[in-house]
Scaffold this active site. Structure first.
Site, PDB file in Angstrom:
ATOM      1  N   SER A   1       0.805  -1.229   0.000  1.00 42.99           N
ATOM      2  CA  SER A   1       0.000   0.000   0.000  1.00 42.99           C
ATOM      3  C   SER A   1       0.836   1.276   0.000  1.00 42.99           C
ATOM      4  O   SER A   1       0.342   2.343  -0.351  1.00 42.99           O
ATOM      5  CB  SER A   1      -0.919   0.003   1.231  1.00 42.99           C
ATOM      6  OG  SER A   1      -0.152  -0.157   2.406  1.00 42.99           O
ATOM      7  N   ARG A   2       2.086   1.174   0.415  1.00 43.53           N
ATOM      8  CA  ARG A   2       2.919   2.379   0.553  1.00 43.53           C
ATOM      9  C   ARG A   2       4.354   2.060   0.133  1.00 43.53           C
ATOM     10  O   ARG A   2       4.729   0.894   0.024  1.00 43.53           O
ATOM     11  CB  ARG A   2       2.966   2.829   2.017  1.00 43.53           C
ATOM     12  CG  ARG A   2       1.672   3.365   2.550  1.00 43.53           C
ATOM     13  CD  ARG A   2       1.860   3.967   3.939  1.00 43.53           C
ATOM     14  NE  ARG A   2       2.020   2.957   4.984  1.00 43.53           N
ATOM     15  CZ  ARG A   2       3.103   2.863   5.767  1.00 43.53           C
ATOM     16  NH1 ARG A   2       4.111   3.688   5.623  1.00 43.53           N
ATOM     17  NH2 ARG A   2       3.158   1.929   6.711  1.00 43.53           N
TER      18      ARG A   2
ATOM     19  N   ASN B   1       7.365  -8.240   0.525  1.00 43.20           N
ATOM     20  CA  ASN B   1       7.982  -6.924   0.724  1.00 43.20           C
ATOM     21  C   ASN B   1       7.706  -6.329   2.103  1.00 43.20           C
ATOM     22  O   ASN B   1       8.479  -5.495   2.569  1.00 43.20           O
ATOM     23  CB  ASN B   1       7.466  -5.984  -0.381  1.00 43.20           C
ATOM     24  CG  ASN B   1       7.693  -4.531  -0.048  1.00 43.20           C
ATOM     25  OD1 ASN B   1       8.805  -4.019  -0.199  1.00 43.20           O
ATOM     26  ND2 ASN B   1       6.650  -3.859   0.437  1.00 43.20           N
TER      27      ASN B   1
ATOM     28  N   SER C   1      17.678  -6.366   2.825  1.00 44.27           N
ATOM     29  CA  SER C   1      18.179  -5.009   3.042  1.00 44.27           C
ATOM     30  C   SER C   1      19.692  -5.085   3.114  1.00 44.27           C
ATOM     31  O   SER C   1      20.248  -6.119   3.531  1.00 44.27           O
ATOM     32  CB  SER C   1      17.648  -4.453   4.371  1.00 44.27           C
ATOM     33  OG  SER C   1      18.389  -3.298   4.744  1.00 44.27           O
TER      34      SER C   1
ATOM     35  N   TYR D   1      16.345  -6.028  13.238  1.00 43.87           N
ATOM     36  CA  TYR D   1      16.119  -5.859  11.797  1.00 43.87           C
ATOM     37  C   TYR D   1      17.185  -6.627  10.988  1.00 43.87           C
ATOM     38  O   TYR D   1      16.859  -7.351  10.039  1.00 43.87           O
ATOM     39  CB  TYR D   1      16.166  -4.364  11.479  1.00 43.87           C
ATOM     40  CG  TYR D   1      15.809  -3.986  10.064  1.00 43.87           C
ATOM     41  CD1 TYR D   1      14.490  -4.030   9.620  1.00 43.87           C
ATOM     42  CD2 TYR D   1      16.793  -3.563   9.169  1.00 43.87           C
ATOM     43  CE1 TYR D   1      14.163  -3.654   8.317  1.00 43.87           C
ATOM     44  CE2 TYR D   1      16.477  -3.190   7.873  1.00 43.87           C
ATOM     45  CZ  TYR D   1      15.153  -3.239   7.452  1.00 43.87           C
ATOM     46  OH  TYR D   1      14.836  -2.873   6.160  1.00 43.87           O
TER      47      TYR D   1
ATOM     48  N   LYS E   1      16.635  -9.748   8.320  1.00 42.38           N
ATOM     49  CA  LYS E   1      17.014  -9.673   6.909  1.00 42.38           C
ATOM     50  C   LYS E   1      18.081 -10.725   6.562  1.00 42.38           C
ATOM     51  O   LYS E   1      18.073 -11.295   5.470  1.00 42.38           O
ATOM     52  CB  LYS E   1      17.506  -8.262   6.557  1.00 42.38           C
ATOM     53  CG  LYS E   1      16.413  -7.186   6.705  1.00 42.38           C
ATOM     54  CD  LYS E   1      15.197  -7.454   5.828  1.00 42.38           C
ATOM     55  CE  LYS E   1      14.181  -6.340   5.854  1.00 42.38           C
ATOM     56  NZ  LYS E   1      12.993  -6.611   5.025  1.00 42.38           N
TER      57      LYS E   1
END
Ligand code: NAP
Length: 250
Positions: free
Chosen positions: A14-15, A90, A142, A155, A159
């Site tokens: 959506s973004r 994603n 990432s 994070y 990843k």
């Protein structure tokens, strides 16, 4: 129209980067469903925009960390469009803080969303792709998986996990005509990076040989390559898209 006749699901569509991926795949002729978490205004606006352009799109509210929500989302697409050709995992979040201050919830939420979410959607989609003996999976990693910043241990772990998971899945399903790859973006201009950009954009640009931040479209183009016919013989790879950030030069 490189994706004419294809169907796709993009999580976190959506973004930001996900939205650019949805727009790119739809522009290339795919029917695109996308999962979002809570911002239904952004999701509905995107569906309206795509429909105005004559493209077929479906917004599905689904927390990627919820296994049954992932199963429902994939089933809905297969029921509606008859098959699933492309999955782009994603959706992702950050909860940055130093280890000594990190709550267990901050650790768990990032792992559940970023890593378990990828497992949930891959497992939901793999049966249909195996039956079709074809499929394209792209997982969003990432540069943080190997280019470390303080305060991102949760994070970076998520990843790094995605990259190992991607390579393993690639070996499991290569014989079935399914490719599994990852994209590792550098510093991209989205809401996720807004606070850091506001604090230190000029400083960040000095570390990027191209001297500009990435745009969501830069990542969408790499994803398009990995889901198109041009990448038929590419699997288990991580494609870094970072303007040279991780090359180590100045
Ligand atoms: P963003 O602008 O914050 O957008 C995140 C998207 O993910 C939104 O659509 C959001 O939906 C969705 N989402 C978040 N949690 C979700 C959940 N539990 N279930 C379903 N959807 C969820 O992020 P972005 O910058 O575009 O990042 C997209 C991906 O690229 C992430 O995996 C991120 O780690 C990765 N990445 C980004 C950068 C960067 O510089 N921006 C760099 C490297 C990697 P709602 O709107 O409903 O919340």
């Amino acid at each position: 129209m490189r994706l004419e006749g294809k169907t796709a699901i993009v999580t976190g569509g959506s973004r930001g980067i996900g939205r650019a991926i949805v727009e790119t795949l739809a522009r290339e002729g795919a029917k695109v469903a996308f999962a979002y978490h809570s911002n239904s205004d952004a999701a509905n606006a995107l569906v309206d925009e795509l429909k105005l352009q004559g493209q077929e799109a479906l917004a599905i509210q689904a927390n990627v960390a919820d296994k049954s929500a992932a199963d429902d989302a994939v089933n809905k697409v297969v029921e509606e469009w008859g098959k699933l050709d492309i999955l782009v995992n994603n959706a992702g979040i950050v909860r940055d803080t130093l280890l000594a201050r990190m709550t267990f919830e901050q650790w768990q939420e990032v792992i559940d969303t970023n890593l378990t979410g990828v497992f949930n959607f891959c497992q939901a989609a793999i049966g249909s792709m195996m039956s079709a003996r074809s499929g394209r999976i792209v997982n969003m990693s990432s540069v943080a998986s190997h280019y470390s910043n303080p305060g991102q241990s949760n994070y970076a772990a998520s990843k790094g996990g995605i990259e190992g998971f991607t390579r393993c899945l690639a070996t499991e399903y290569a014989k079935r005509g399914i490719t599994v790859n990852a994209v590792a973006p550098g510093f991209i201009e989205t809401e996720m990076t807004e606070a850091v950009r506001n604090a230190a954009e000029d400083q960040i640009k000095k570390h990027i040989p191209m001297r500009r931040l990435g745009q969501p479209e830069d990542i969408a183009k790499a994803v398009l390559f990995l889901v198109s016919e041009e990448s038929t013989y590419v699997t288990g790879q991580v494609l870094t898209v970072d303007g040279g950030l991780t090359l180590g030069g100045l």
